[in-house]
Design a protein around this motif. Structure first.
Motif, short mmCIF file in Angstrom:
data_model
loop_
_atom_site.label_atom_id
_atom_site.label_comp_id
_atom_site.label_asym_id
_atom_site.label_seq_id
_atom_site.Cartn_x
_atom_site.Cartn_y
_atom_site.Cartn_z
N ASN A 113 42.11 111.45 54.98
CA ASN A 113 42.40 112.52 55.93
C ASN A 113 41.12 113.09 56.54
N ARG A 118 39.93 110.66 59.15
CA ARG A 118 40.78 110.74 60.35
C ARG A 118 40.44 111.98 61.15
N LYS A 123 37.63 111.70 63.34
CA LYS A 123 37.83 110.65 64.36
C LYS A 123 37.13 109.35 63.99
N GLN A 183 37.28 105.45 62.45
CA GLN A 183 38.28 104.38 62.40
C GLN A 183 38.50 104.03 60.94
N PHE A 209 44.38 103.46 61.05
CA PHE A 209 44.37 104.81 61.64
C PHE A 209 43.21 104.89 62.61
N SER A 215 50.42 109.73 61.37
CA SER A 215 49.23 109.93 60.55
C SER A 215 49.12 111.39 60.08
#
Lengths: 243, 106
Positions: free
Chosen positions: A10, A13, A16, A18, A76, B5
């Motif tokens: 998390n 993510r 930002k 990959q 993600f 997500s």
């Protein structure tokens, strides 16, 4: 899944990055590949990390059958963005096409007569000066920046910010002659040849595009090739080299 | 609708609150299936859930399995097939098949 791994996933993510989450389904284990490198879990064979990198590039989840059993790769990627500088005719074609291809599109043009909602329905418009606009949009590795205005006062400041960012695709519309002059100005602004080589100019693949929509296709095709293949040098779909 | 997500943020938040949490992930599909690989469902021990792994036809079964996994059973891979006749009813128009991996957040 371990909470520590979920937290790391998390965090990556949110930053930002990959991220590819690998689940070893038959072992009840998992691993995390961030920006192409193994971050948590493993050790993993090199070919599995390569598969994770490929899945990230293709932006596609997949189930692999390996000697270590079934492995699910979950991708993600940060959202794709496209920043267009110059609310010109080609932008009117390119913005909706890119939106269809999954990009969040922003059109930047301080000239209010150009950047109007009626010319760009459902597209985000920014009327700041391009360098300010680009700085606040902060292009990342999932962002493309294309200048279309043909006006150095608008295009150059945007390119300067784009070149200092991690934007995956930077392109500038204009003839070869215009582009040569543009590179000369940017050289004087202190950019090296290697940095300037990041600019695709004139923008687009050589498909003989004439109309604004065709030019938009050629630019979107080149952007796609760089995104998915990491290169704009591509053979035709049939396999033979474009002549 | 919450983006897939983002569901992982929810899973983390719930776990930090001390709730038992399971994550169900679609890992493969055949034929026409309403949710693609990578789709997520997050559920806690009281059955509160977010997200989806199908149009709604297999969620009940997935949650039952998730309850066992949250109580300490190992992660498991579930497979659901839908016959052509059922398919129409549940919206898997050409008899889809789907595999769902269910795991607890430990």
């Amino acid at each position: 899944m371990k909470l520590a791994l979920l937290e790391e996933l998390n965090r990556a993510r949110a930053g930002k990055r990959q991220v590819c989450l690998l689940r070893l389904l038959d072992q009840g284990a998992e691993a995390l590949v961030v920006e192409g490198e193994l971050r948590l879990g493993g050790p993993l064979p090199e070919e599995l990390i390569a598969a994770a990198r490929r899945a990230l590039r293709e932006d596609r989840c997949q189930l692999l059958e390996t000697s270590a059993g079934r492995i699910f790769l979950q991708v993600f990627n940060p959202p794709l963005r496209l920043v267009l500088v110059g609310a010109v005719h080609i932008a009117q074609a390119l913005a909706p096409m890119a939106a269809l291809a999954g990009y969040a599109v922003t059109v930047v043009d301080p000239r209010r007569a150009f950047a109007t909602d009626s010319r760009f329905p459902d597209i985000a418009l920014v009327s700041d000066w391009p360098d300010e606009a680009l700085e606040s949009l902060a292009p990342d590795r999932r962002t493309a920046v294309v200048t279309l205005s043909h006006d150095p006062k608008l295009d150059d400041p945007a390119l300067i910010v784009a070149l200092r960012s991690e934007a995956f695709y930077i392109a500038a519309l204009g003839s070869r002659r215009t582009h040569a002059k543009r590179l000369e100005r940017l050289r004087e602004a202190g950019f090296t040849e290697a940095e300037l080589a990041r600019i695709h100019g004139p923008a687009g693949l050589d498909i003989g595009a004439v109309s604004p929509a065709e030019i938009a296709i050629s630019v979107l095709a080149q952007m796609t090739a760089v995104l998915r293949r990491g290169t704009a040098r591509i053979p035709s779909v049939g396999g033979e080299q474009a002549s | 609708m919450i983006e897939d997500s983002r569901l992982l943020d929810v899973a983390e938040a719930w776990r930090r609150e001390g709730r038992r949490v399971a994550i169900a992930t679609v890992v493969s599909t055949w034929g026409s299936s309403p949710r693609p690989a990578g789709s997520l469902l997050v559920v806690d021990e009281r059955g509160e859930m977010l997200g989806s792994v199908s149009g709604g036809c297999i969620e009940g079964a997935v949650i039952r399995e998730a309850m066992e996994v949250m109580r300490g059973a190992p992660p498991r891979l579930l497979e659901f097939g839908v016959s052509d006749e059922q398919a129409w009813e549940v919206g898997l128009a050409c008899g889809g098949r789907v595999q769902v991996y269910v795991e607890a957040v430990e």
